[in-house]
Enzyme design. Sequence first.
Site, mmCIF file in Angstrom:
data_model
loop_
_atom_site.group_PDB
_atom_site.id
_atom_site.type_symbol
_atom_site.label_atom_id
_atom_site.label_comp_id
_atom_site.label_asym_id
_atom_site.label_seq_id
_atom_site.Cartn_x
_atom_site.Cartn_y
_atom_site.Cartn_z
ATOM 1 N N ASN A 1 0.870 -1.170 0.000
ATOM 2 C CA ASN A 1 0.000 0.000 0.000
ATOM 3 C C ASN A 1 0.913 1.227 0.000
ATOM 4 O O ASN A 1 1.442 1.616 1.031
ATOM 5 C CB ASN A 1 -0.892 -0.021 1.250
ATOM 6 C CG ASN A 1 -1.860 1.142 1.286
ATOM 7 O OD1 ASN A 1 -1.866 2.004 0.404
ATOM 8 N ND2 ASN A 1 -2.688 1.186 2.315
ATOM 9 N N ARG B 1 -2.572 -2.102 -3.405
ATOM 10 C CA ARG B 1 -3.799 -1.352 -3.172
ATOM 11 C C ARG B 1 -3.751 -0.092 -4.037
ATOM 12 O O ARG B 1 -2.785 0.657 -3.980
ATOM 13 C CB ARG B 1 -3.890 -0.961 -1.699
ATOM 14 C CG ARG B 1 -5.118 -0.173 -1.415
ATOM 15 C CD ARG B 1 -5.179 0.261 0.022
ATOM 16 N NE ARG B 1 -6.446 0.912 0.259
ATOM 17 C CZ ARG B 1 -6.757 1.535 1.371
ATOM 18 N NH1 ARG B 1 -5.899 1.570 2.363
ATOM 19 N NH2 ARG B 1 -7.922 2.096 1.513
ATOM 20 N N GLU C 1 -8.342 -5.780 4.841
ATOM 21 C CA GLU C 1 -8.173 -5.409 3.432
ATOM 22 C C GLU C 1 -6.985 -6.134 2.801
ATOM 23 O O GLU C 1 -7.037 -6.519 1.634
ATOM 24 C CB GLU C 1 -7.999 -3.890 3.317
ATOM 25 C CG GLU C 1 -9.293 -3.167 3.666
ATOM 26 C CD GLU C 1 -9.095 -1.702 4.051
ATOM 27 O OE1 GLU C 1 -9.253 -0.851 3.187
ATOM 28 O OE2 GLU C 1 -8.799 -1.422 5.224
ATOM 29 N N ARG D 1 -12.180 15.251 8.212
ATOM 30 C CA ARG D 1 -12.880 15.642 6.976
ATOM 31 C C ARG D 1 -14.325 16.025 7.280
ATOM 32 O O ARG D 1 -14.973 15.401 8.124
ATOM 33 C CB ARG D 1 -12.874 14.490 5.973
ATOM 34 C CG ARG D 1 -11.517 14.241 5.365
ATOM 35 C CD ARG D 1 -11.547 13.070 4.398
ATOM 36 N NE ARG D 1 -10.448 12.161 4.686
ATOM 37 C CZ ARG D 1 -10.405 10.895 4.296
ATOM 38 N NH1 ARG D 1 -11.395 10.381 3.604
ATOM 39 N NH2 ARG D 1 -9.371 10.143 4.609
ATOM 40 N N GLY E 1 -15.142 1.588 14.597
ATOM 41 C CA GLY E 1 -16.241 0.618 14.578
ATOM 42 C C GLY E 1 -15.923 -0.664 15.328
ATOM 43 O O GLY E 1 -16.780 -1.241 15.997
ATOM 44 N N ASP F 1 -9.173 12.096 17.183
ATOM 45 C CA ASP F 1 -9.197 10.729 17.708
ATOM 46 C C ASP F 1 -10.366 10.584 18.681
ATOM 47 O O ASP F 1 -10.490 11.343 19.634
ATOM 48 C CB ASP F 1 -7.875 10.415 18.410
ATOM 49 C CG ASP F 1 -7.739 8.930 18.714
ATOM 50 O OD1 ASP F 1 -8.628 8.384 19.405
ATOM 51 O OD2 ASP F 1 -6.772 8.325 18.251
ATOM 52 N N PHE F 2 -11.194 9.580 18.415
ATOM 53 C CA PHE F 2 -12.435 9.444 19.193
ATOM 54 C C PHE F 2 -12.172 9.078 20.652
ATOM 55 O O PHE F 2 -13.018 9.343 21.502
ATOM 56 C CB PHE F 2 -13.360 8.420 18.525
ATOM 57 C CG PHE F 2 -14.006 8.968 17.284
ATOM 58 C CD1 PHE F 2 -13.319 9.000 16.077
ATOM 59 C CD2 PHE F 2 -15.295 9.487 17.320
ATOM 60 C CE1 PHE F 2 -13.891 9.533 14.932
ATOM 61 C CE2 PHE F 2 -15.885 10.014 16.173
ATOM 62 C CZ PHE F 2 -15.183 10.032 14.981
ATOM 63 N N HIS G 1 -17.906 1.399 7.913
ATOM 64 C CA HIS G 1 -16.447 1.441 8.063
ATOM 65 C C HIS G 1 -16.127 2.761 8.757
ATOM 66 O O HIS G 1 -16.185 3.834 8.147
ATOM 67 C CB HIS G 1 -15.785 1.363 6.677
ATOM 68 C CG HIS G 1 -14.294 1.440 6.716
ATOM 69 N ND1 HIS G 1 -13.482 0.352 6.478
ATOM 70 C CD2 HIS G 1 -13.452 2.468 6.987
ATOM 71 C CE1 HIS G 1 -12.201 0.717 6.605
ATOM 72 N NE2 HIS G 1 -12.172 2.005 6.906
ATOM 73 N N LEU G 2 -15.834 2.687 10.044
ATOM 74 C CA LEU G 2 -15.633 3.901 10.843
ATOM 75 C C LEU G 2 -14.199 3.934 11.361
ATOM 76 O O LEU G 2 -13.833 3.167 12.257
ATOM 77 C CB LEU G 2 -16.629 3.932 12.015
ATOM 78 C CG LEU G 2 -18.110 3.692 11.671
ATOM 79 C CD1 LEU G 2 -18.972 3.723 12.930
ATOM 80 C CD2 LEU G 2 -18.622 4.696 10.653
ATOM 81 N N ASN H 1 -10.404 6.707 10.763
ATOM 82 C CA ASN H 1 -10.083 8.124 10.559
ATOM 83 C C ASN H 1 -10.894 8.664 9.407
ATOM 84 O O ASN H 1 -11.490 9.723 9.479
ATOM 85 C CB ASN H 1 -8.599 8.265 10.233
ATOM 86 C CG ASN H 1 -7.778 8.470 11.473
ATOM 87 O OD1 ASN H 1 -8.200 9.169 12.388
ATOM 88 N ND2 ASN H 1 -6.620 7.851 11.506
ATOM 89 N N GLY H 2 -10.870 7.877 8.313
ATOM 90 C CA GLY H 2 -11.794 8.117 7.214
ATOM 91 C C GLY H 2 -12.937 7.139 7.403
ATOM 92 O O GLY H 2 -12.708 6.020 7.854
ATOM 93 N N HIS I 1 -13.036 2.678 0.318
ATOM 94 C CA HIS I 1 -13.038 1.599 1.321
ATOM 95 C C HIS I 1 -13.712 0.345 0.748
ATOM 96 O O HIS I 1 -14.228 -0.478 1.494
ATOM 97 C CB HIS I 1 -13.776 1.987 2.614
ATOM 98 C CG HIS I 1 -13.213 3.163 3.338
ATOM 99 N ND1 HIS I 1 -13.992 4.189 3.791
ATOM 100 C CD2 HIS I 1 -11.946 3.449 3.703
ATOM 101 C CE1 HIS I 1 -13.236 5.093 4.406
ATOM 102 N NE2 HIS I 1 -11.986 4.665 4.362
ATOM 103 N N LYS J 1 3.318 0.812 3.108
ATOM 104 C CA LYS J 1 3.054 -0.282 4.042
ATOM 105 C C LYS J 1 3.155 -1.595 3.289
ATOM 106 O O LYS J 1 2.753 -1.667 2.118
ATOM 107 C CB LYS J 1 1.623 -0.149 4.596
ATOM 108 C CG LYS J 1 1.470 0.925 5.634
ATOM 109 C CD LYS J 1 0.097 0.786 6.305
ATOM 110 C CE LYS J 1 -0.401 2.148 6.736
ATOM 111 N NZ LYS J 1 -1.831 2.308 6.759
#
Length: 396
Positions: A7, A90, A382, A239, A331, A281-282, A206-207, A209-210, A179, A14
Amino acid sequence: MKILVINAGSSSLKYQFMESEGGEVFAKGLCERIGIDGRLTHKVPGREDVKMDIPMPTHNEAIQSVLDIMVDPEKGVISSTDEIAAVGHRVLHGGAAFTESCVIDDKCIEAIKKCIPLGPLHNPANLMGIEACQKIMPNTPQVAVFDTAFHMTMPPKAYIYAIPYEYYEKDDVRRYGFHGTSHRYVSARAIDLLGNPAHSRVITCHLGNGSSLAAVQDGKCMDTSMGLGPLAGFPMGTRSGDVDATILEYLMGRYGYDIKEMLTILNKKSGVLGISGVSSDFRDLDEAAAAGNERAELALEKFSYEVRKYIGAYATIMGGMDAVVFTAGLGENSKEMRERICTGLEYMGIKLDKEKNNTRGKEALISTDDSKVKVFVIPTNEELVIAMDTAALCKK
Ligand code: ADP
Protein backbone atom coordinates in the site's frame (compact mmCIF):
# COMPACT_ATOMS: atom_id res chain seq x y z
CA MET A 1 0.24 -18.64 -2.23
CA LYS A 2 2.69 -16.29 -0.52
CA ILE A 3 1.78 -12.75 -1.49
CA LEU A 4 3.45 -9.42 -0.78
CA VAL A 5 0.74 -6.79 -0.28
CA ILE A 6 1.82 -3.20 -0.90
CA ASN A 7 0.00 0.00 0.00
CA ALA A 8 2.12 2.85 -1.34
CA GLY A 9 1.55 6.45 -0.26
CA SER A 10 3.44 9.51 -1.43
CA SER A 11 6.06 9.35 1.34
CA SER A 12 5.26 6.03 2.98
CA LEU A 13 4.75 2.43 1.99
CA LYS A 14 3.05 -0.28 4.04
CA TYR A 15 3.72 -3.92 3.30
CA GLN A 16 2.48 -7.26 4.48
CA PHE A 17 3.85 -10.63 3.41
CA MET A 18 1.17 -13.23 3.90
CA GLU A 19 -0.47 -16.49 2.89
CA SER A 20 -3.50 -15.90 0.68
CA GLU A 21 -5.24 -19.00 2.00
CA GLY A 22 -5.99 -18.57 5.67
CA GLY A 23 -4.30 -15.19 5.91
CA GLU A 24 -1.25 -16.06 8.02
CA VAL A 25 1.02 -13.00 8.19
CA PHE A 26 4.74 -13.81 8.03
CA ALA A 27 6.02 -10.23 8.18
CA LYS A 28 4.74 -6.71 7.84
CA GLY A 29 6.06 -3.23 8.12
CA LEU A 30 6.27 0.33 7.04
CA CYS A 31 8.69 2.51 5.09
CA GLU A 32 8.39 6.14 6.12
CA ARG A 33 9.88 9.46 5.06
CA ILE A 34 10.49 8.30 1.48
CA GLY A 35 12.05 11.18 -0.44
CA ILE A 36 13.14 12.83 2.82
CA ASP A 37 15.52 10.42 4.54
CA GLY A 38 13.98 7.00 5.09
CA ARG A 39 12.99 4.75 7.95
CA LEU A 40 11.96 1.09 7.96
CA THR A 41 9.91 -0.63 10.65
CA HIS A 42 9.74 -4.40 10.18
CA LYS A 43 7.62 -6.72 12.29
CA VAL A 44 7.67 -10.49 12.43
CA PRO A 45 5.21 -12.21 14.79
CA GLY A 46 7.00 -13.50 17.90
CA ARG A 47 10.09 -11.37 17.32
CA GLU A 48 11.14 -7.92 18.43
CA ASP A 49 10.31 -5.12 15.97
CA VAL A 50 13.20 -3.89 13.84
CA LYS A 51 13.61 -0.15 13.21
CA MET A 52 16.28 1.07 10.82
CA ASP A 53 17.22 4.32 9.12
CA ILE A 54 17.79 3.51 5.46
CA PRO A 55 18.16 6.17 2.74
CA MET A 56 15.02 6.10 0.56
CA PRO A 57 15.26 8.84 -2.05
CA THR A 58 12.49 7.12 -4.04
CA HIS A 59 10.04 4.22 -3.77
CA ASN A 60 12.64 2.02 -5.52
CA GLU A 61 14.94 2.11 -2.49
CA ALA A 62 11.96 1.57 -0.20
CA ILE A 63 10.89 -1.60 -2.03
CA GLN A 64 14.52 -2.76 -2.22
CA SER A 65 14.90 -2.30 1.55
CA VAL A 66 11.73 -4.34 2.14
CA LEU A 67 13.07 -7.17 -0.04
CA ASP A 68 16.50 -6.96 1.61
CA ILE A 69 15.09 -7.32 5.10
CA MET A 70 12.74 -10.11 4.04
CA VAL A 71 15.70 -12.25 2.91
CA ASP A 72 18.05 -11.17 5.72
CA PRO A 73 19.34 -14.34 7.44
CA GLU A 74 18.51 -12.95 10.91
CA LYS A 75 15.64 -10.54 10.49
CA GLY A 76 14.06 -12.05 7.40
CA VAL A 77 11.43 -14.71 6.79
CA ILE A 78 12.43 -16.13 3.39
CA SER A 79 15.66 -17.30 1.84
CA SER A 80 15.03 -15.86 -1.60
CA THR A 81 12.66 -13.31 -3.13
CA ASP A 82 11.59 -16.13 -5.46
CA GLU A 83 9.39 -17.22 -2.58
CA ILE A 84 7.21 -14.17 -3.21
CA ALA A 85 4.69 -15.64 -5.63
CA ALA A 86 3.08 -12.31 -6.51
CA VAL A 87 2.61 -8.73 -5.39
CA GLY A 88 -0.82 -7.22 -4.71
CA HIS A 89 -1.11 -3.43 -4.77
CA ARG A 90 -3.80 -1.35 -3.17
CA VAL A 91 -4.84 1.33 -5.67
CA LEU A 92 -7.18 4.09 -4.57
CA HIS A 93 -9.04 5.09 -7.71
CA GLY A 94 -9.96 2.76 -10.50
CA GLY A 95 -12.56 5.10 -11.99
CA ALA A 96 -15.45 3.36 -13.73
CA ALA A 97 -12.99 1.27 -15.75
CA PHE A 98 -12.26 -1.24 -13.02
CA THR A 99 -15.11 -3.28 -11.63
CA GLU A 100 -12.68 -5.82 -10.21
CA SER A 101 -9.00 -6.39 -9.52
CA CYS A 102 -6.66 -6.89 -12.47
CA VAL A 103 -3.24 -8.20 -13.37
CA ILE A 104 -0.94 -5.25 -13.95
CA ASP A 105 0.13 -4.85 -17.56
CA ASP A 106 0.72 -1.80 -19.75
CA LYS A 107 -3.00 -1.38 -20.37
CA CYS A 108 -3.78 -1.48 -16.65
CA ILE A 109 -1.04 1.08 -15.90
CA GLU A 110 -2.43 3.39 -18.59
CA ALA A 111 -5.92 3.07 -17.07
CA ILE A 112 -4.60 3.84 -13.56
CA LYS A 113 -2.78 6.87 -15.00
CA LYS A 114 -6.03 8.03 -16.59
CA CYS A 115 -7.59 8.03 -13.13
CA ILE A 116 -4.93 10.38 -11.68
CA PRO A 117 -7.18 13.46 -12.04
CA LEU A 118 -9.79 11.60 -9.94
CA GLY A 119 -7.31 10.47 -7.28
CA PRO A 120 -4.57 13.13 -7.54
CA LEU A 121 -3.02 12.43 -4.14
CA HIS A 122 -3.09 8.64 -4.10
CA ASN A 123 -2.91 7.23 -7.63
CA PRO A 124 0.53 8.70 -8.46
CA ALA A 125 1.88 7.24 -5.19
CA ASN A 126 0.25 3.87 -5.89
CA LEU A 127 1.87 3.93 -9.35
CA MET A 128 5.29 4.67 -7.83
CA GLY A 129 4.90 1.51 -5.73
CA ILE A 130 3.88 -0.52 -8.78
CA GLU A 131 6.70 0.82 -10.95
CA ALA A 132 9.29 0.19 -8.23
CA CYS A 133 8.16 -3.45 -7.91
CA GLN A 134 8.16 -3.92 -11.68
CA LYS A 135 11.71 -2.62 -11.83
CA ILE A 136 13.06 -4.64 -8.92
CA MET A 137 11.03 -7.85 -9.39
CA PRO A 138 10.40 -7.90 -13.15
CA ASN A 139 9.41 -11.57 -13.22
CA THR A 140 6.95 -11.49 -10.32
CA PRO A 141 3.28 -11.04 -11.28
CA GLN A 142 1.62 -7.90 -9.95
CA VAL A 143 -2.05 -7.27 -9.32
CA ALA A 144 -3.95 -4.03 -8.66
CA VAL A 145 -6.87 -4.06 -6.21
CA PHE A 146 -9.00 -0.93 -6.31
CA ASP A 147 -10.72 0.83 -3.44
CA THR A 148 -13.51 1.84 -5.81
CA ALA A 149 -14.17 -1.50 -7.56
CA PHE A 150 -16.71 -2.98 -5.13
CA HIS A 151 -18.96 0.06 -5.56
CA MET A 152 -19.23 -0.22 -9.32
CA THR A 153 -22.48 -2.20 -9.00
CA MET A 154 -24.31 0.95 -7.84
CA PRO A 155 -27.25 1.84 -10.07
CA PRO A 156 -27.11 5.14 -12.00
CA LYS A 157 -29.62 6.80 -9.64
CA ALA A 158 -27.13 6.24 -6.80
CA TYR A 159 -24.01 7.37 -8.59
CA ILE A 160 -25.23 10.26 -10.72
CA TYR A 161 -24.87 13.80 -9.35
CA ALA A 162 -27.65 16.25 -10.10
CA ILE A 163 -25.44 18.58 -12.10
CA PRO A 164 -25.41 18.94 -15.91
CA TYR A 165 -25.16 15.43 -17.39
CA GLU A 166 -22.30 16.45 -19.66
CA TYR A 167 -19.93 16.46 -16.66
CA TYR A 168 -20.69 12.79 -16.18
CA GLU A 169 -20.42 11.98 -19.89
CA LYS A 170 -17.35 14.05 -20.67
CA ASP A 171 -15.53 14.29 -17.37
CA ASP A 172 -16.48 11.13 -15.44
CA VAL A 173 -18.01 13.12 -12.56
CA ARG A 174 -20.02 10.58 -10.56
CA ARG A 175 -20.07 8.88 -7.20
CA TYR A 176 -17.32 6.25 -6.98
CA GLY A 177 -17.03 5.45 -3.27
CA PHE A 178 -14.01 4.17 -1.34
CA HIS A 179 -13.04 1.60 1.32
CA GLY A 180 -14.49 -0.87 -1.21
CA THR A 181 -12.13 -3.67 -0.23
CA SER A 182 -13.24 -3.32 3.38
CA HIS A 183 -16.97 -3.08 2.61
CA ARG A 184 -16.62 -6.11 0.37
CA TYR A 185 -14.81 -8.18 3.00
CA VAL A 186 -17.07 -7.41 5.95
CA SER A 187 -20.31 -7.63 3.96
CA ALA A 188 -19.30 -11.05 2.61
CA ARG A 189 -18.44 -12.17 6.13
CA ALA A 190 -21.79 -10.87 7.44
CA ILE A 191 -23.66 -12.75 4.72
CA ASP A 192 -21.77 -15.88 5.80
CA LEU A 193 -22.77 -15.24 9.41
CA LEU A 194 -26.40 -14.78 8.32
CA GLY A 195 -26.20 -18.32 6.91
CA ASN A 196 -25.83 -17.38 3.23
CA PRO A 197 -29.50 -16.63 2.54
CA ALA A 198 -30.64 -16.19 -1.08
CA HIS A 199 -31.36 -12.52 -0.37
CA SER A 200 -29.66 -10.24 2.09
CA ARG A 201 -29.56 -6.55 2.98
CA VAL A 202 -26.45 -5.49 4.87
CA ILE A 203 -25.35 -2.03 5.93
CA THR A 204 -21.59 -1.85 6.46
CA CYS A 205 -20.18 0.95 8.62
CA HIS A 206 -16.45 1.44 8.06
CA LEU A 207 -15.63 3.90 10.84
CA GLY A 208 -11.99 4.92 11.19
CA ASN A 209 -10.08 8.12 10.56
CA GLY A 210 -11.79 8.12 7.21
CA SER A 211 -15.30 6.69 7.34
CA SER A 212 -17.97 5.51 4.95
CA LEU A 213 -21.15 3.46 4.90
CA ALA A 214 -22.35 1.10 2.18
CA ALA A 215 -25.71 -0.48 1.40
CA VAL A 216 -25.06 -4.03 0.22
CA GLN A 217 -27.96 -5.99 -1.24
CA ASP A 218 -27.43 -9.65 -2.18
CA GLY A 219 -23.70 -9.04 -1.91
CA LYS A 220 -23.71 -6.09 -4.29
CA CYS A 221 -23.11 -2.46 -3.38
CA MET A 222 -26.21 -0.36 -4.03
CA ASP A 223 -25.00 2.93 -2.55
CA THR A 224 -22.16 4.35 -0.51
CA SER A 225 -21.52 7.59 1.31
CA MET A 226 -18.25 8.72 -0.25
CA GLY A 227 -18.39 10.29 -3.68
CA LEU A 228 -16.10 11.38 -6.47
CA GLY A 229 -13.49 11.66 -3.74
CA PRO A 230 -13.11 10.54 -0.12
CA LEU A 231 -14.19 13.90 1.34
CA ALA A 232 -17.88 13.14 0.90
CA GLY A 233 -20.43 11.56 3.22
CA PHE A 234 -20.72 12.13 6.95
CA PRO A 235 -18.15 13.92 9.17
CA MET A 236 -14.91 12.02 9.82
CA GLY A 237 -11.82 12.55 11.99
CA THR A 238 -10.69 15.66 10.12
CA ARG A 239 -12.88 15.64 6.98
CA SER A 240 -16.11 17.58 6.81
CA GLY A 241 -18.19 15.09 4.86
CA ASP A 242 -20.90 16.64 2.67
CA VAL A 243 -21.25 20.40 3.02
CA ASP A 244 -23.43 22.96 1.30
CA ALA A 245 -21.26 24.31 -1.55
CA THR A 246 -22.45 27.80 -0.65
CA ILE A 247 -20.19 27.60 2.42
CA LEU A 248 -17.16 27.45 0.15
CA GLU A 249 -18.10 30.59 -1.73
CA TYR A 250 -19.00 32.39 1.49
CA LEU A 251 -15.79 31.58 3.38
CA MET A 252 -13.56 32.04 0.35
CA GLY A 253 -15.05 35.49 -0.16
CA ARG A 254 -14.85 36.44 3.50
CA TYR A 255 -11.29 35.26 4.16
CA GLY A 256 -9.74 35.37 0.69
CA TYR A 257 -8.98 31.64 0.68
CA ASP A 258 -8.16 30.06 -2.63
CA ILE A 259 -9.70 26.67 -3.44
CA LYS A 260 -6.61 24.80 -2.19
CA GLU A 261 -6.77 26.47 1.21
CA MET A 262 -10.50 25.86 1.38
CA LEU A 263 -10.05 22.17 0.61
CA THR A 264 -7.29 21.89 3.20
CA ILE A 265 -9.76 23.23 5.76
CA LEU A 266 -12.41 20.72 4.67
CA ASN A 267 -9.97 17.78 4.53
CA LYS A 268 -7.67 18.42 7.46
CA LYS A 269 -9.31 20.82 9.91
CA SER A 270 -12.93 19.78 9.85
CA GLY A 271 -14.89 16.70 10.97
CA VAL A 272 -14.97 15.92 14.68
CA LEU A 273 -11.66 17.77 15.07
CA GLY A 274 -13.21 20.91 13.62
CA ILE A 275 -16.33 20.76 15.77
CA SER A 276 -14.57 19.85 19.02
CA GLY A 277 -11.31 21.72 18.65
CA VAL A 278 -9.97 18.85 20.77
CA SER A 279 -8.85 15.98 18.55
CA SER A 280 -9.66 13.81 15.56
CA ASP A 281 -9.20 10.73 17.71
CA PHE A 282 -12.43 9.44 19.19
CA ARG A 283 -10.68 8.21 22.34
CA ASP A 284 -9.67 11.79 23.13
CA LEU A 285 -13.21 12.96 22.40
CA ASP A 286 -14.75 10.34 24.70
CA GLU A 287 -12.42 11.48 27.45
CA ALA A 288 -13.05 15.19 26.89
CA ALA A 289 -16.81 14.69 26.68
CA ALA A 290 -16.80 12.67 29.90
CA ALA A 291 -14.92 15.55 31.56
CA GLY A 292 -17.66 17.95 30.50
CA ASN A 293 -16.31 19.39 27.24
CA GLU A 294 -19.49 20.38 25.41
CA ARG A 295 -17.96 20.71 21.97
CA ALA A 296 -16.42 17.24 22.24
CA GLU A 297 -19.88 15.95 23.16
CA LEU A 298 -21.40 17.84 20.21
CA ALA A 299 -18.82 16.31 17.85
CA LEU A 300 -19.69 12.80 19.04
CA GLU A 301 -23.42 13.57 18.78
CA LYS A 302 -23.02 14.99 15.28
CA PHE A 303 -21.01 11.98 14.11
CA SER A 304 -23.48 9.41 15.42
CA TYR A 305 -26.47 11.48 14.24
CA GLU A 306 -25.18 11.53 10.65
CA VAL A 307 -24.30 7.82 10.67
CA ARG A 308 -27.84 7.07 11.91
CA LYS A 309 -29.27 9.14 9.07
CA TYR A 310 -27.35 7.04 6.56
CA ILE A 311 -28.50 3.81 8.21
CA GLY A 312 -32.10 5.02 7.89
CA ALA A 313 -31.57 6.00 4.27
CA TYR A 314 -29.87 2.74 3.31
CA ALA A 315 -32.51 0.62 5.04
CA THR A 316 -35.08 2.55 3.02
CA ILE A 317 -33.44 2.01 -0.36
CA MET A 318 -33.06 -1.72 0.32
CA GLY A 319 -36.58 -2.10 1.73
CA GLY A 320 -35.22 -3.04 5.16
CA MET A 321 -32.05 -4.53 6.52
CA ASP A 322 -30.92 -7.88 7.88
CA ALA A 323 -27.61 -6.82 9.39
CA VAL A 324 -25.53 -3.82 10.35
CA VAL A 325 -21.77 -4.29 10.51
CA PHE A 326 -19.28 -2.13 12.40
CA THR A 327 -15.66 -2.22 11.28
CA ALA A 328 -12.34 -0.27 11.20
CA GLY A 329 -10.59 1.44 14.12
CA LEU A 330 -13.61 3.15 15.64
CA GLY A 331 -16.24 0.62 14.58
CA GLU A 332 -14.28 -2.34 15.91
CA ASN A 333 -13.12 -0.74 19.14
CA SER A 334 -15.60 1.80 20.41
CA LYS A 335 -18.53 0.33 22.29
CA GLU A 336 -19.52 3.92 23.13
CA MET A 337 -19.90 4.95 19.50
CA ARG A 338 -21.73 1.74 18.54
CA GLU A 339 -24.17 2.39 21.37
CA ARG A 340 -24.67 6.02 20.36
CA ILE A 341 -25.41 4.95 16.79
CA CYS A 342 -27.78 2.08 17.62
CA THR A 343 -29.73 3.74 20.42
CA GLY A 344 -33.12 4.84 19.13
CA LEU A 345 -33.10 2.51 16.13
CA GLU A 346 -35.19 -0.11 17.95
CA TYR A 347 -38.19 0.87 15.82
CA MET A 348 -36.22 -0.37 12.80
CA GLY A 349 -35.55 -3.72 14.45
CA ILE A 350 -32.11 -2.92 15.88
CA LYS A 351 -31.69 -3.97 19.51
CA LEU A 352 -28.18 -3.71 20.87
CA ASP A 353 -27.17 -6.05 23.70
CA LYS A 354 -25.13 -3.81 26.00
CA GLU A 355 -23.18 -6.70 27.46
CA LYS A 356 -22.35 -8.26 24.12
CA ASN A 357 -21.42 -4.80 22.86
CA ASN A 358 -18.73 -4.65 25.53
CA THR A 359 -16.17 -6.10 23.15
CA ARG A 360 -13.36 -4.82 20.98
CA GLY A 361 -11.34 -5.81 18.00
CA LYS A 362 -12.86 -9.24 17.45
CA GLU A 363 -15.75 -10.69 15.52
CA ALA A 364 -18.92 -10.62 17.58
CA LEU A 365 -22.69 -10.54 17.35
CA ILE A 366 -23.70 -7.61 19.55
CA SER A 367 -27.48 -7.51 19.10
CA THR A 368 -29.96 -9.22 21.41
CA ASP A 369 -31.34 -12.66 20.56
CA ASP A 370 -34.71 -11.11 19.67
CA SER A 371 -33.26 -8.28 17.59
CA LYS A 372 -34.75 -8.47 14.08
CA VAL A 373 -31.62 -6.95 12.63
CA LYS A 374 -28.33 -8.60 13.52
CA VAL A 375 -25.60 -6.21 14.54
CA PHE A 376 -22.04 -7.45 14.09
CA VAL A 377 -18.55 -6.26 14.85
CA ILE A 378 -16.34 -7.67 12.08
CA PRO A 379 -12.67 -6.67 12.00
CA THR A 380 -11.79 -5.69 8.47
CA ASN A 381 -8.89 -7.28 6.62
CA GLU A 382 -8.17 -5.41 3.43
CA GLU A 383 -4.75 -7.04 3.07
CA LEU A 384 -6.31 -10.49 3.02
CA VAL A 385 -8.72 -9.48 0.24
CA ILE A 386 -5.80 -8.07 -1.74
CA ALA A 387 -3.79 -11.27 -1.20
CA MET A 388 -6.76 -13.48 -2.15
CA ASP A 389 -7.53 -11.50 -5.31
CA THR A 390 -3.87 -11.51 -6.26
CA ALA A 391 -3.57 -15.27 -5.81
CA ALA A 392 -6.83 -15.95 -7.68
CA LEU A 393 -5.79 -13.82 -10.66
CA CYS A 394 -2.33 -15.36 -10.77
CA LYS A 395 -3.76 -18.87 -10.75
CA LYS A 396 -5.94 -17.94 -13.73
P1 ADP B 1 -7.57 4.75 9.22
O1 ADP B 1 -8.75 5.37 8.54
O2 ADP B 1 -6.43 5.70 9.38
O3 ADP B 1 -7.19 3.39 8.68
P2 ADP B 1 -8.41 3.30 11.58
O4 ADP B 1 -9.40 2.43 10.94
O5 ADP B 1 -7.16 2.70 12.09
O6 ADP B 1 -8.07 4.56 10.70
O7 ADP B 1 -9.13 4.05 12.79
C1 ADP B 1 -8.43 4.94 13.60
C2 ADP B 1 -9.39 5.63 14.53
O8 ADP B 1 -10.06 4.65 15.33
C3 ADP B 1 -8.69 6.52 15.53
O9 ADP B 1 -8.57 7.82 15.07
C4 ADP B 1 -9.61 6.47 16.71
O10 ADP B 1 -10.45 7.58 16.65
C5 ADP B 1 -10.44 5.24 16.54
N1 ADP B 1 -10.25 4.28 17.66
C6 ADP B 1 -9.36 3.29 17.74
N2 ADP B 1 -9.51 2.63 18.93
C7 ADP B 1 -10.51 3.24 19.61
C8 ADP B 1 -11.15 3.04 20.87
N3 ADP B 1 -10.79 2.09 21.70
N4 ADP B 1 -12.15 3.89 21.20
C9 ADP B 1 -12.53 4.87 20.37
N5 ADP B 1 -11.97 5.09 19.18
C10 ADP B 1 -10.98 4.30 18.80
